[in-house]
Design an enzyme around this catalytic site. Structure first.
Site, PDB file in Angstrom:
ATOM      1  NE  ARG A   1      33.011  -5.635  40.166  1.00 34.89           N
ATOM      2  CZ  ARG A   1      32.939  -4.437  39.828  1.00 34.89           C
ATOM      3  NH1 ARG A   1      32.617  -4.283  38.574  1.00 34.89           N
ATOM      4  NH2 ARG A   1      32.975  -3.376  40.513  1.00 34.89           N
ATOM      5  CG  HIS A   5      29.834  -1.862  44.871  1.00 44.02           C
ATOM      6  ND1 HIS A   5      31.116  -1.928  44.922  1.00 44.02           N
ATOM      7  CD2 HIS A   5      30.249  -1.017  43.482  1.00 44.02           C
ATOM      8  CE1 HIS A   5      32.020  -1.600  44.061  1.00 44.02           C
ATOM      9  NE2 HIS A   5      31.390  -0.975  43.104  1.00 44.02           N
ATOM     10  CD  GLN A  49      30.971   3.511  43.758  1.00 49.74           C
ATOM     11  OE1 GLN A  49      31.488   2.773  42.748  1.00 49.74           O
ATOM     12  NE2 GLN A  49      31.188   4.823  43.698  1.00 49.74           N
ATOM     13  CG  ASP A  57      23.770   1.331  40.021  1.00 49.05           C
ATOM     14  OD1 ASP A  57      24.632   1.613  39.102  1.00 49.05           O
ATOM     15  OD2 ASP A  57      23.742   0.310  40.670  1.00 49.05           O
ATOM     16  NE  ARG A  63      35.229   2.427  44.275  1.00 49.02           N
ATOM     17  CZ  ARG A  63      34.805   1.266  43.502  1.00 49.02           C
ATOM     18  NH1 ARG A  63      33.842   1.483  42.489  1.00 49.02           N
ATOM     19  NH2 ARG A  63      35.523   0.115  43.950  1.00 49.02           N
TER      20      ARG A  63
HETATM   21  N1   CP Z   1      31.510   1.830  40.056  1.00 44.76           N
HETATM   22  C1   CP Z   1      32.110   0.602  39.787  1.00 44.76           C
HETATM   23  O1   CP Z   1      32.172  -0.264  40.607  1.00 44.76           O
HETATM   24  O2   CP Z   1      32.634   0.772  38.592  1.00 44.76           O
HETATM   25  P1   CP Z   1      33.282  -0.619  37.696  1.00 44.76           P
HETATM   26  O3   CP Z   1      32.119  -1.695  37.552  1.00 44.76           O
HETATM   27  O4   CP Z   1      33.892   0.208  36.539  1.00 44.76           O
HETATM   28  O5   CP Z   1      34.607  -1.126  38.628  1.00 44.76           O
HETATM   29  N1  NVA Z   2      24.541  -2.346  40.081  1.00 44.69           N
HETATM   30  C1  NVA Z   2      25.549  -2.336  39.129  1.00 44.69           C
HETATM   31  C2  NVA Z   2      26.789  -1.616  39.870  1.00 44.69           C
HETATM   32  C3  NVA Z   2      27.877  -1.264  38.963  1.00 44.69           C
HETATM   33  C4  NVA Z   2      29.071  -0.898  39.397  1.00 44.69           C
HETATM   34  C5  NVA Z   2      26.039  -3.837  38.893  1.00 44.69           C
HETATM   35  O1  NVA Z   2      26.055  -4.752  39.653  1.00 44.69           O
HETATM   36  O2  NVA Z   2      26.234  -3.987  37.528  1.00 44.69           O
END
Ligand code: CP
Ligand code: NVA
Length: 304
Positions: free
Chosen positions: A100, A127, A130, A222, A290
């Site tokens: 990440r 992402h 997801q 989102d 997930r």
């Molecule tokens: N949706 C998602 O990626 O959640 P987290 O940030 O909690 O991993």
């Molecule tokens: N768009 C959000 C998604 C979180 C899962 C972010 O990047 O923070």
């Protein structure tokens, strides 16, 4: 299957199978998976996570392997060791890496220097993990992932980019409503438009949320402030208010629409509480997927 999953584009030929496989994993939650015994996932998280971290780790344990959480602040990466050397070293120690990251460039750099598969666990552009969970949820709820009308209302962020690509690949129409200047990434949109020609999916980028939601089977939103954008919070919350997903907006959707959100959700901002917790909402089924979809992606990468 490609060596890495850095973008939804890397799953172009496999997305449908991965989605179906996720639904199968849901039915068979506690069975170990052949070939996964003693396999280790190294998980680098530069940003916070609830779902991604827990689902990846649980997936590895349930399949018969193990996962290690790596916080850059506790790694030499946080003291100046390069991403390149980190990738080379981790490749000697673990079987697969999830990352990440703040920047997609670093994601690509890690994948380039790693001989083991690298999975994008969210960056500024996409992402992809997801996405597999989202379309598995859609398959379970709607019985198909093509010929649907998807609407995404809000910020044209990493989720939006990945959802456009996935809709194009799977042959579903997608209408995005966002304020001008907050649209999806142009390169990824161009890639999606090209794919959409082959799959007959229609992609619309609009300003009017009502128009986007009209007749929708799926309404998705989102956060308005993604991780790393905290300084813009006040301006964004003001600008995005007309894009809140609430009962007034959802009445324009198909009567059997489902509401989706990758979470975390902010009730009263991008979604009203009555929608997030209402009868059309599938957000917690989506969160559960997930786990199942992580198994589908990891087992597929490691069996390639
Ligand atoms: N949706 C998602 O990626 O959640 P987290 O940030 O909690 O991993
Ligand atoms: N768009 C959000 C998604 C979180 C899962 C972010 O990047 O923070």
């Amino acid at each position: 299957m490609m060596k890495d999953v850095l973008s939804v584009l890397d799953m172009k030929d496999d997305l449908e199978d991965l989605v179906a496989e996720s639904v199968r994993f849901k039915r068979d939650r506690y069975s170990a998976v052949e070939g996964m015994h003693n396999k280790v996932l190294g998980m680098i998280f530069e940003k916070p996570s609830t779902r991604t971290r827990t689902s990846l780790e649980t997936a590895m344990v349930q399949m018969g392997g193990h996962a290690i959480y790596l916080n850059p602040n506790d790694m030499q990466l946080g003291r100046g060791e390069t991403v390149e050397d980190t990738g080379k070293v981790l490749s000697r120690l673990v079987d697969v890496i999830s990352y990440r990251a703040f920047s997609h460039e670093k994601m690509v750099e890690l994948a380039r220097s790693s001989s083991v598969p690298v999975i994008n666990a969210l960056d500024d552009l996409e992402h992809p993990l997801q996405i597999v969970a989202d379309f598995a949820t859609i398959l379970e709820k709607k019985g198909r992932t093509n010929n649907l009308k998807f609407s995404y209302v809000g910020d044209g962020n990493n989720m939006c980019n990945s959802l456009i690509l996935a809709s194009a690949i799977l042959g579903t129409d997608i209408s995005v409503a966002r304020p001008r200047g907050y649209g999806p990434n142009q390169n990824l949109l161009d890639a999606a438009l090209k794919i959409a020609k082959e799959t007959s999916s229609r992609i619309e980028i609009l300003e009017d949320p009502v128009k986007a939601v009209e007749g929708s089977d799926i309404i998705y939103t989102d956060v308005w402030v993604s991780m790393g954008e905290e300084k813009e919070r006040a301006a964004r919350e003001k600008l995005f208010m007309p894009y809140q997903v609430n009962s007034d907006l959802c009445q324009h959707a198909d009567k059997n629409y489902i509401f989706m959100h990758c979470l975390p959700a902010h009730r009263g901002l991008e979604v009203s509480a009555e929608i997030a917790d209402g009868v059309h909402s599938v957000i917690f089924d989506e969160a559960e997927y997930r786990l199942h979809s992580s198994k589908a992606v990891i087992s597929s990468l490691l069996s390639a």
